[in-house]
Enzyme design. Sequence first.
Site, mmCIF file in Angstrom:
data_model
loop_
_atom_site.group_PDB
_atom_site.id
_atom_site.type_symbol
_atom_site.label_atom_id
_atom_site.label_comp_id
_atom_site.label_asym_id
_atom_site.label_seq_id
_atom_site.Cartn_x
_atom_site.Cartn_y
_atom_site.Cartn_z
ATOM 1 C CB SER A 121 -16.471 9.335 16.716
ATOM 2 O OG SER A 121 -17.559 10.063 16.643
ATOM 3 C CE1 TYR A 160 -20.179 5.079 15.913
ATOM 4 C CE2 TYR A 160 -20.128 6.685 16.757
ATOM 5 C CZ TYR A 160 -19.447 5.554 15.731
ATOM 6 O OH TYR A 160 -19.207 6.422 14.539
HETATM 7 N N1 LIG Z 1 -22.038 9.964 10.363
HETATM 8 C C1 LIG Z 1 -21.228 10.452 11.672
HETATM 9 O O1 LIG Z 1 -22.731 11.306 12.074
HETATM 10 C C2 LIG Z 1 -20.618 10.207 11.797
HETATM 11 C C3 LIG Z 1 -19.699 10.695 13.351
HETATM 12 C C4 LIG Z 1 -18.931 10.691 14.111
HETATM 13 C C5 LIG Z 1 -17.764 9.588 12.939
HETATM 14 N N2 LIG Z 1 -18.677 9.568 11.884
HETATM 15 C C6 LIG Z 1 -17.476 7.385 11.035
HETATM 16 O O2 LIG Z 1 -17.264 8.392 9.804
HETATM 17 C C7 LIG Z 1 -17.047 6.967 9.594
HETATM 18 C C8 LIG Z 1 -18.099 6.280 8.043
HETATM 19 O O3 LIG Z 1 -19.647 6.631 8.442
HETATM 20 P P1 LIG Z 1 -20.819 6.676 8.346
HETATM 21 O O4 LIG Z 1 -21.613 7.978 9.212
HETATM 22 O O5 LIG Z 1 -20.343 7.432 6.693
HETATM 23 O O6 LIG Z 1 -21.648 5.642 7.872
HETATM 24 P P2 LIG Z 1 -21.941 4.770 6.665
HETATM 25 O O7 LIG Z 1 -22.340 5.527 5.298
HETATM 26 O O8 LIG Z 1 -22.559 3.754 7.560
HETATM 27 O O9 LIG Z 1 -20.695 4.660 6.468
HETATM 28 C C9 LIG Z 1 -19.915 2.860 7.140
HETATM 29 C C10 LIG Z 1 -19.091 2.196 5.851
HETATM 30 O O10 LIG Z 1 -18.397 1.408 6.632
HETATM 31 C C11 LIG Z 1 -18.850 -0.015 5.730
HETATM 32 N N3 LIG Z 1 -18.702 -1.070 6.760
HETATM 33 C C12 LIG Z 1 -19.242 -1.861 8.002
HETATM 34 N N4 LIG Z 1 -19.146 -3.368 8.200
HETATM 35 C C13 LIG Z 1 -18.400 -3.364 7.253
HETATM 36 C C14 LIG Z 1 -17.257 -4.273 6.820
HETATM 37 N N5 LIG Z 1 -16.991 -5.188 8.286
HETATM 38 N N6 LIG Z 1 -16.078 -4.424 6.012
HETATM 39 C C15 LIG Z 1 -15.602 -3.390 5.405
HETATM 40 N N7 LIG Z 1 -16.564 -2.173 5.575
HETATM 41 C C16 LIG Z 1 -18.197 -2.025 6.690
HETATM 42 C C17 LIG Z 1 -20.112 0.591 5.154
HETATM 43 O O11 LIG Z 1 -20.527 -0.465 3.452
HETATM 44 P P3 LIG Z 1 -20.579 -2.230 3.758
HETATM 45 O O12 LIG Z 1 -21.988 -2.220 4.313
HETATM 46 O O13 LIG Z 1 -20.753 -1.922 2.552
HETATM 47 O O14 LIG Z 1 -19.835 -2.430 4.323
HETATM 48 C C18 LIG Z 1 -20.369 1.345 4.841
HETATM 49 O O15 LIG Z 1 -20.403 2.020 3.522
HETATM 50 C C19 LIG Z 1 -17.274 5.856 10.492
HETATM 51 O O16 LIG Z 1 -16.299 5.676 10.868
HETATM 52 C C20 LIG Z 1 -18.445 6.316 11.380
HETATM 53 O O17 LIG Z 1 -18.171 6.163 12.789
HETATM 54 C C21 LIG Z 1 -19.712 8.679 11.689
#
Ligand SMILES: NC(=O)c1ccc[n+]([C@@H]2O[C@H](COP(=O)([O-])OP(=O)(O)OC[C@H]3O[C@@H](n4cnc5c(N)ncnc54)[C@H](OP(=O)(O)O)[C@@H]3O)[C@@H](O)[C@H]2O)c1
Length: 254
Positions: free
Chosen positions: A137, A150
């Site tokens: 990120s 985070y």
């Molecule tokens: N949204 C943003 O603004 C943003 C910005 C920069 C980076 N990111 C990064 O992008 C990635 C995706 O995030 P997102 O924004 O799309 O949010 P999200 O929909 O909450 O995705 C996070 C995913 O991680 C999975 N997860 C969480 N704990 C887990 C575990 N113990 N084992 C396996 N899977 C697990 C969740 O599925 P389950 O709960 O079903 O396990 C969920 O599908 C993340 O790495 C986040 O840090 C996001």
Amino acid sequence: MTLRPGVAWVIGGGSGIGAAVAILLAQRGWTVAISGRREDKLNSVANGQSSIRPYPLDVTDSVAIAENMNQVVAELGRIDLFIFGAAAWQPMKVGNYDFEQFHRVVDTNYLGFVRMLAPLVTQMERQGGGHLAAIASVAGYFGLPRSAAYSSTKAGMINLLETMRAELAPKNIVVRMIAPGFVKSELTEKNDFPMPFLLETDDAARRIVDGLTQSDRFEIAFPRRMVWLMKTIRWLPYGAFFRLTGRMLPRDNP
Ligand SMILES: NC(=O)c1ccc[n+]([C@@H]2O[C@H](COP(=O)([O-])OP(=O)(O)OC[C@H]3O[C@@H](n4cnc5c(N)ncnc54)[C@H](OP(=O)(O)O)[C@@H]3O)[C@@H](O)[C@H]2O)c1
């Protein structure tokens, strides 16, 4: 360099950015394994298509990781592209360094990735190479106020990926670092602060998939204005840096 469709495995593929990336890869001819803890979410992303296969997994469980890795390879043959996108994001009060909250975030975001590395690298070596990507990120570019757990896991991940890029290149394993700015998802819907340059999930997925398949560059970071803003702050002398990051604190909770 163009990465041709093969087998991809997206961790965190049941929702948000990971789900959108999995669906787009499948539309572009990839066979995609998706993992996360919630089986119902994985099934709804797969939606009965043979090109998207759910493999429920908790990345805090080493035994389950080894079993999943074997199952994915036994059923799909190889892993050409691995994308780690699992993350926990816990809004924390300023100055709250509660161990349990930190532990959950570090155990998922950073150690979850580390747990997968040994079996993954072994598999990629066995098959002659592969692309290994993780979603960090822009929050990992510097220590972001209100984001202690985070932000530090994402900084650690960027550092680790830099090490891995150099170390794994001779094994024909191409390490990639993805650094999105703010993207609409379950993760960001908890946020109660302004999110500049917020992107739609599908837009983020297109930038990630294009970046991964149309070049082999290390860093896939977007949107550009957010990236330059964060990189400029990172390079400021510390006096100016802390004056600026101090202004990011909420007025009612300094
Ligand atoms: N949204 C943003 O603004 C943003 C910005 C920069 C980076 N990111 C990064 O992008 C990635 C995706 O995030 P997102 O924004 O799309 O949010 P999200 O929909 O909450 O995705 C996070 C995913 O991680 C999975 N997860 C969480 N704990 C887990 C575990 N113990 N084992 C396996 N899977 C697990 C969740 O599925 P389950 O709960 O079903 O396990 C969920 O599908 C993340 O790495 C986040 O840090 C996001």
